[in-house]
Design a protein around this motif. Structure first.
Motif, PDB file in Angstrom:
ATOM      1  N   ASP A   1       0.821  -1.210   0.000  1.00  0.00           N
ATOM      2  CA  ASP A   1       0.000   0.000   0.000  1.00  0.00           C
ATOM      3  C   ASP A   1       0.860   1.267   0.000  1.00  0.00           C
ATOM      4  O   ASP A   1       0.554   2.253   0.675  1.00  0.00           O
ATOM      5  CB  ASP A   1      -0.972  -0.021   1.196  1.00  0.00           C
ATOM      6  CG  ASP A   1      -1.878  -1.262   1.151  1.00  0.00           C
ATOM      7  OD1 ASP A   1      -2.313  -1.616   0.048  1.00  0.00           O
ATOM      8  OD2 ASP A   1      -2.115  -1.864   2.200  1.00  0.00           O
TER       9      ASP A   1
ATOM     10  N   MET B   1      -1.350  -1.835 -11.114  1.00  0.00           N
ATOM     11  CA  MET B   1      -2.524  -1.415 -10.339  1.00  0.00           C
ATOM     12  C   MET B   1      -2.132  -1.232  -8.867  1.00  0.00           C
ATOM     13  O   MET B   1      -2.437  -0.218  -8.254  1.00  0.00           O
ATOM     14  CB  MET B   1      -3.640  -2.457 -10.464  1.00  0.00           C
ATOM     15  CG  MET B   1      -4.223  -2.561 -11.869  1.00  0.00           C
ATOM     16  SD  MET B   1      -5.458  -3.895 -12.042  1.00  0.00           S
ATOM     17  CE  MET B   1      -6.947  -3.051 -11.490  1.00  0.00           C
ATOM     18  N   LYS B   2      -1.431  -2.217  -8.321  1.00  0.00           N
ATOM     19  CA  LYS B   2      -1.135  -2.176  -6.884  1.00  0.00           C
ATOM     20  C   LYS B   2      -0.228  -0.999  -6.538  1.00  0.00           C
ATOM     21  O   LYS B   2      -0.388  -0.365  -5.494  1.00  0.00           O
ATOM     22  CB  LYS B   2      -0.495  -3.502  -6.454  1.00  0.00           C
ATOM     23  CG  LYS B   2      -0.149  -3.552  -4.978  1.00  0.00           C
ATOM     24  CD  LYS B   2      -0.075  -4.983  -4.486  1.00  0.00           C
ATOM     25  CE  LYS B   2       0.295  -5.012  -3.018  1.00  0.00           C
ATOM     26  NZ  LYS B   2       1.741  -4.898  -2.813  1.00  0.00           N
TER      27      LYS B   2
ATOM     28  N   ALA C   1      -0.134   1.660  -8.308  1.00  0.00           N
ATOM     29  CA  ALA C   1      -0.772   2.838  -8.906  1.00  0.00           C
ATOM     30  C   ALA C   1       0.119   3.459  -9.972  1.00  0.00           C
ATOM     31  O   ALA C   1       0.209   4.679 -10.113  1.00  0.00           O
ATOM     32  CB  ALA C   1      -1.150   3.871  -7.838  1.00  0.00           C
TER      33      ALA C   1
ATOM     34  N   PHE D   1      -6.937  -2.884  -5.908  1.00  0.00           N
ATOM     35  CA  PHE D   1      -6.102  -2.600  -7.082  1.00  0.00           C
ATOM     36  C   PHE D   1      -6.738  -1.538  -7.980  1.00  0.00           C
ATOM     37  O   PHE D   1      -6.063  -0.628  -8.460  1.00  0.00           O
ATOM     38  CB  PHE D   1      -5.892  -3.883  -7.896  1.00  0.00           C
ATOM     39  CG  PHE D   1      -4.874  -4.823  -7.320  1.00  0.00           C
ATOM     40  CD1 PHE D   1      -4.274  -4.594  -6.092  1.00  0.00           C
ATOM     41  CD2 PHE D   1      -4.509  -5.972  -8.019  1.00  0.00           C
ATOM     42  CE1 PHE D   1      -3.331  -5.473  -5.566  1.00  0.00           C
ATOM     43  CE2 PHE D   1      -3.565  -6.846  -7.508  1.00  0.00           C
ATOM     44  CZ  PHE D   1      -2.975  -6.598  -6.289  1.00  0.00           C
TER      45      PHE D   1
ATOM     46  N   LYS E   1      -6.639   1.964  -6.489  1.00  0.00           N
ATOM     47  CA  LYS E   1      -5.270   2.491  -6.509  1.00  0.00           C
ATOM     48  C   LYS E   1      -4.926   3.037  -7.900  1.00  0.00           C
ATOM     49  O   LYS E   1      -4.453   4.160  -8.049  1.00  0.00           O
ATOM     50  CB  LYS E   1      -4.274   1.388  -6.125  1.00  0.00           C
ATOM     51  CG  LYS E   1      -4.318   0.990  -4.650  1.00  0.00           C
ATOM     52  CD  LYS E   1      -3.409  -0.229  -4.388  1.00  0.00           C
ATOM     53  CE  LYS E   1      -3.634  -0.882  -3.045  1.00  0.00           C
ATOM     54  NZ  LYS E   1      -3.392  -0.056  -1.873  1.00  0.00           N
ATOM     55  N   VAL E   2      -5.176   2.231  -8.936  1.00  0.00           N
ATOM     56  CA  VAL E   2      -4.758   2.665 -10.273  1.00  0.00           C
ATOM     57  C   VAL E   2      -5.664   3.777 -10.793  1.00  0.00           C
ATOM     58  O   VAL E   2      -5.202   4.674 -11.508  1.00  0.00           O
ATOM     59  CB  VAL E   2      -4.667   1.473 -11.256  1.00  0.00           C
ATOM     60  CG1 VAL E   2      -6.023   1.025 -11.774  1.00  0.00           C
ATOM     61  CG2 VAL E   2      -3.741   1.819 -12.423  1.00  0.00           C
TER      62      VAL E   2
ATOM     63  N   GLY F   1      -4.450   6.862  -8.956  1.00  0.00           N
ATOM     64  CA  GLY F   1      -3.015   7.107  -8.992  1.00  0.00           C
ATOM     65  C   GLY F   1      -2.413   7.171  -7.600  1.00  0.00           C
ATOM     66  O   GLY F   1      -1.318   7.693  -7.400  1.00  0.00           O
ATOM     67  N   ASP F   2      -3.114   6.610  -6.618  1.00  0.00           N
ATOM     68  CA  ASP F   2      -2.664   6.685  -5.228  1.00  0.00           C
ATOM     69  C   ASP F   2      -2.577   5.267  -4.649  1.00  0.00           C
ATOM     70  O   ASP F   2      -3.598   4.652  -4.321  1.00  0.00           O
ATOM     71  CB  ASP F   2      -3.654   7.536  -4.423  1.00  0.00           C
ATOM     72  CG  ASP F   2      -3.306   7.607  -2.942  1.00  0.00           C
ATOM     73  OD1 ASP F   2      -2.289   7.003  -2.529  1.00  0.00           O
ATOM     74  OD2 ASP F   2      -4.053   8.281  -2.205  1.00  0.00           O
ATOM     75  N   ALA F   3      -1.344   4.780  -4.527  1.00  0.00           N
ATOM     76  CA  ALA F   3      -1.137   3.399  -4.080  1.00  0.00           C
ATOM     77  C   ALA F   3      -1.509   3.186  -2.619  1.00  0.00           C
ATOM     78  O   ALA F   3      -1.624   2.052  -2.156  1.00  0.00           O
ATOM     79  CB  ALA F   3       0.320   2.985  -4.304  1.00  0.00           C
ATOM     80  N   THR F   4      -1.706   4.267  -1.873  1.00  0.00           N
ATOM     81  CA  THR F   4      -2.071   4.113  -0.459  1.00  0.00           C
ATOM     82  C   THR F   4      -3.584   3.981  -0.287  1.00  0.00           C
ATOM     83  O   THR F   4      -4.065   3.666   0.793  1.00  0.00           O
ATOM     84  CB  THR F   4      -1.589   5.322   0.377  1.00  0.00           C
ATOM     85  OG1 THR F   4      -2.326   6.489  -0.027  1.00  0.00           O
ATOM     86  CG2 THR F   4      -0.103   5.586   0.162  1.00  0.00           C
TER      87      THR F   4
ATOM     88  N   SER G   1      -6.297   0.294   1.428  1.00  0.00           N
ATOM     89  CA  SER G   1      -5.275  -0.640   1.924  1.00  0.00           C
ATOM     90  C   SER G   1      -5.886  -2.029   2.069  1.00  0.00           C
ATOM     91  O   SER G   1      -7.098  -2.199   1.955  1.00  0.00           O
ATOM     92  CB  SER G   1      -4.802  -0.166   3.297  1.00  0.00           C
ATOM     93  OG  SER G   1      -5.906  -0.230   4.204  1.00  0.00           O
TER      94      SER G   1
END
Lengths: 445, 445
Positions: A89, A288-289, A291, B331, B334-335, B338-341, B344
Motif C-alpha cells: 500500500d 494497479m497495486k 498505482a 487494485f 489504486k490505479v 493514482g494513489d497506491a495508499t 489498503s
C-alpha cells in the motif's frame, strides 16, 4: 509413487476432456489427447483415434481437465518473493527507496537469490507457469534454482549504475554477466538477456554497451520503461526528452527489445514499437497495486505490437499466478477502453502463452501445443462446483479459474507438478529456509 | 465424521495462528482463540489464556490459519450462476438484451432459481462468504436454497415493469413480494429488501410504491444505479434528468437505500449520498468485465459514504469469490486514483465484511468478530508455499489469497464447510442437476 515423477521426461499420452492448443486462437478440442515423446509433442488427436502406436504408452487420464500450453511469465524478480507482503500500500518510489532497496542492500546475496528464486519457481510451477523471464542480481543463482527444479527461464543479466552485492559498476555487471552467459550457453532450459534496469538507473554508456553485446550475442534486451507518468516527467524535466526517445537514440529499439510496463505511451511511440517489432511485457497487477498507470494494451495490439504478460515480483503483486494476471489483463483493458469486447478470454490466453514465447524469441519451441514443440503443458482441473456449468471452457479458464486449479505441470515432457504436489523439489526443506529468511529480515529491521 | 457437521451449531473453540477481528481495522491477533457458544461469539482471547471454562469445549486447531469474519457479498443474482460463461466479452446492453434476457425468458422457473441459487451458495460458502444480498425472480426459491444450506441472506423482492415467469406487472411483483416477506418474517437467516431493478425498468409509480412499503416495513431498497455512462446519458436524453436526480425526487435517498454499481457520480451526488446515509455496493469485477466504468470508491470513502463489495452474478464475473473481489477493489481504486495508499488491505477487508453488514443493516449481528455477534467465521489456510514468507498476514489475505484457501466456514456457529467439503449440502446431487440445466440451455439455443 508414479511414473511421472522420474527425473527424465517420459513418453506418455495425456487424455483430456478439453485440449486448448492456443494456436489457432480460440480453438477448443473436445476429448483430445496429447502424445508426448522424448520431451516433445508428437501428436494431438481425438482420444478415440489413439491407435496401436500409442498402446504401450502410459496414459494420464484427465476426464474433467482442460489441457493447454504452459504459461509464460515475461517479467519478474523471483528472489523478491522473499519480500512478499513486506511493504504494501505504498507508491512505487517510496516503496523502492524506503523499503525494498534498503532491505535488499542488507540481505541480498547468493543464498538469498537461490532460496527466493526456488520459492518463486515452486509457486510458478504449481500455478501453471513453465517459463519465466527473471531479472535479479546473482543470475548464476537464479539459473541454478531454475535448472535444479526443471524450470525454463530467460535469466537476465542485470545492469545498473549503483553498486550492489553482486557488482560495483555497469562495467562489472556486464563482465560478470557475460561470463554467466557463457556458462549457460549449452543449457536446454536457460536462455539469457541483457537487462539494463531502467533509463533512470543506467548511463548512456551503459546502454551503448548493452546494445553492442545484444547485437554481438544475438540476445534480447529486457528493460523497465515508462512504468509511471512521474518517471517520464522527471526525465523530460531533467534532459528534455522522454525516456523512450532516449532509448531510441541509443539504438535499443529492435525486435530484440523487451519493454516492461509501458503505462505512458504516445501514438507515435506505439507506431515506433510496431515498426521496430519491439515487445511489451504488460504487468497489470503490479501496475494497479503500485498505482503506476495503465498500459494501452488495446491500442498496442491493434497496431500489431506483441503484448505478453508478467507478474512482476511478488513484492508488488503479491502472487505469481499468471492465470489471475491474464484475467486482470482482460478486465483492466475492457474497463480502460470502455470496450467489453477488447482482450477476449482467448486473446488473454494468447498473451499468457504464445505472445510470451514471441517476446522471448522462443515461439518455435514453446507457447502453444503444436507437433514438434517442447512438451511444456499444464492441466487445469474443472471438477470443482465453482466451474459448473461448463458452457465455455476457455471463458472458465480465464474468468473463473486461477493457479490453484492447476493439477499437472510438465516442462519438456517432465512432470514437475502433480495433484497439488511439486515433484521436482523438496517443498518442506524450502519452507524451512524461507522461514529462516523471514526471521532474519524481521529481526534486523 | 466430525462433531462440526451436525445440523445445529455446537459450542467450540477455534484456536488460530492469527485472528483478524476486522474491528478495529488492521488489528491482527497472534495465537488467539475464538470461543463460540450457542452460535455466538462468546470470547476472543490469547490461546494460552484458555482456562477451565473452556476445558470441555471441542477445539478446532488451526495452526497455519487466519481466522476472520465471514465475508458479505452485497450484490448478486445467485440463480444466474447457471449462465456462468454463457456469453462473455460483450458490452452490458448487448449482453443483457441479446443473450441473458432471452435465455432467462426461456428457462427461468422455480426449479432453475432453486438449483442456480444452491450452486451459488455452495460456491460462496466454499470461498468464505457467509451472507449475500440476492436479487432474482422467485425469491421464495432463493430463500429456500439459502435456508436449506444454512446460508444467511438478504433476499430481495424484485420489481420490474416487464412481465416474466414470476410476475406480470409491478403491482404483482409487490403483491407476491410482500407475501414472501411475510413468510420469512421469523427466519433467523433471511432478511428481505425491495429491489426495483433499475431506473430504466421501473416506473415512477413503481418506485413510489417501493418507497412506501420500505418505510412501512422498515426494510431496505436495493437498486442498480448509474451502472454505465450510457445509462445516465440515455436518461438525460429521454427526460432531461440524471437517474440519481429522479431517484432523489421520488424519495428513495435514505439510509435504507443500497445503491449498486455507481460508476458515474458527480461531486454533488456523492455529497447527497453521504448526507442521506445511503450505501454503495461496489462490484469492481463485473464493472471491469462489462466495461461499465469505475466507481469512485476513494472519493466515496473520503466523504464518509459506506462502500461494500459485491460480485454481481457469475455470468458477469465469472466467480463468486469475494476475497478476489476485495483484491480487485483495492487494485482498481489504486490505479484509478493514482494513489497506491488508497484502499489498503485492511480497508479492503472492511469493505468485504463490516461495511457489507452496515449496508444490510446487520452490523449489530455480523461483519466482525466481536463478543455477542453471530459466529459467522471463516478460516483461511496459509500452509501453502505461495503464502510464504508471512511478513504480513493481512496483506497475504487480500493480495495473495483467494477463496480457494478458505478451509472452514461457520454460519451462526454451524460448520458448513470443512477441508474442501461443503457439509451442509449434497454437492454431487447438485452437480447432476446443474449438468442437466447446462444440457437443456445448450440444446434449446
Amino acid at each position: 509413487m508414479c511414473f511421472l515423477m522420474q527425473a527424465a521426461p517420459s513418453d506418455h499420452v495425456i487424455c483430456a476432456r478439453w485440449v486448448v492448443p492456443v494456436m489457432p486462437e480460440g480453438s477448443v478440442l473436445d476429448y483430445h489427447s496429447v502424445v508426448v515423446r522424448e520431451g516433445r509433442i508428437d501428436a494431438i488427436l481425438p482420444t478415440r483415434e489413439l491407435g496401436e502406436a500409442h498402446q504401450n504408452l502410459p496414459k494420464v487420464e484427465l476426464p474433467n481437465h482442460l489441457v493447454t500450453a504452459g504459461l509464460i511469465n515475461t517479467h519478474g524478480h523471483a528472489a523478491m518473493t522473499l519480500l512478499r507482503g513486506y511493504a504494501d500500500d505504498l507508491p512505487l518510489m517510496d516503496w523502492l527507496n524506503n523499503h525494498i532497496w534498503p532491505v535488499e542492500d542488507r540481505f541480498v546475496d547468493e543464498a538469498f537469490v537461490f532460496d527466493g528464486t526456488s520459492l518463486a519457481v515452486a509457486e510458478m510451477i504449481a500455478s501453471g507457469t513453465t517459463c519465466a523471464a527473471d531479472t535479479y542480481f546473482f543470475p548464476d543463482a537464479v539459473s541454478q534454482a531454475m535448472t535444479e527444479n526443471g524450470f525454463r527461464g530467460q535469466v537476465c543479466i542485470p545492469v545498473v549504475q549503483f553498486p550492489n552485492a553482486w557488482a560495483e559498476s555497469e562495467e562489472q555487471h556486464l563482465e560478470k554477466g557475460l561470463a554467466f552467459h557463457d556458462s549457460v550457453r549449452d543449457s536446454s532450459l536457460i536462455t539469457t538477456a541483457l537487462a539494463p534496469h531502467a533509463p533512470y538507473t543506467v548511463s548512456d554508456n551503459g546502454f551503448s554497451q548493452v546494445v553492442k553485446y545484444s547485437a554481438e550475442l544475438q540476445i534480447p534486451i529486457h528493460l523497465h520503461l515508462h512504468e509511471t507518468k512521474g518517471e517520464v516527467e522527471a526525465a523530460v524535466d531533467d534532459d528534455g526528452q522522454r525516456p523512450f526517445e532516449r532509448m531510441q537514440r541509443l539504438g535499443l529499439l529492435s525486435s530484440r527489445l523487451q519493454t516492461v510496463h509501458m503505462t505512458e505511451l504516445t501514438e507515435g511511440e506505439i507506431h515506433t514499437l510496431a515498426d521496430k517489432g519491439a515487445h511489451v511485457a504488460h504487468c497489470p497487477e503490479s501496475n494497479m497495486k503500485l498505482a503506476s498507470g495503465i498500459c494501452p494494451v488495446h491500442s498496442l495490439l491493434e497496431h500489431g505490437v506483441n503484448v505478453a504478460l508478467g507478474t512482476d515480483g511478488a513484492a508488488s503483486n503479491n502472487d505469481l499466478d499468471l492465470l489471475g494476471e491474464a484475467r486482470t489483463a482482460a478486465f483492466l483493458t475492457k474497463v480502460a477502453t470502455g470496450d467489453a469486447t477488447s482482450v477476449s478470454a482467448a486473446r488473454a490466453l494468447s498473451m499468457a502463452t504464445i505472445n510470451g514465447a514471441r517476446l522471448l524469441g522462443l515461439d518455435d519451441e514453446i507457447g502453444s501445443l503444436e507437433k514438434g514443440k517442447s512438451a511444456d503443458i499444464i492441466a487445469v482441473d474443472f471438477t470443482d462446483i465453482a466451474f459448473q456449468p461448463m458452457h465455455n471452457p476457455l471463458s472458465q479458464l480465464i474468468y473463473a479459474a486461477n493457479g490453484t486449479q492447476v493439477s499437472y505441470t510438465w516442462i519438456a515432457g517432465r512432470c514437475v507438478y502433480q495433484d497439488g504436489r511439486n515433484t521436482s523439489l523438496d517443498v518442506s526443506a524450502l519452507k524451512t529456509r524461507v522461514e529462516s529468511w523471514q526471521k532474519k529480515i524481521q529481526s534486523k529491521l
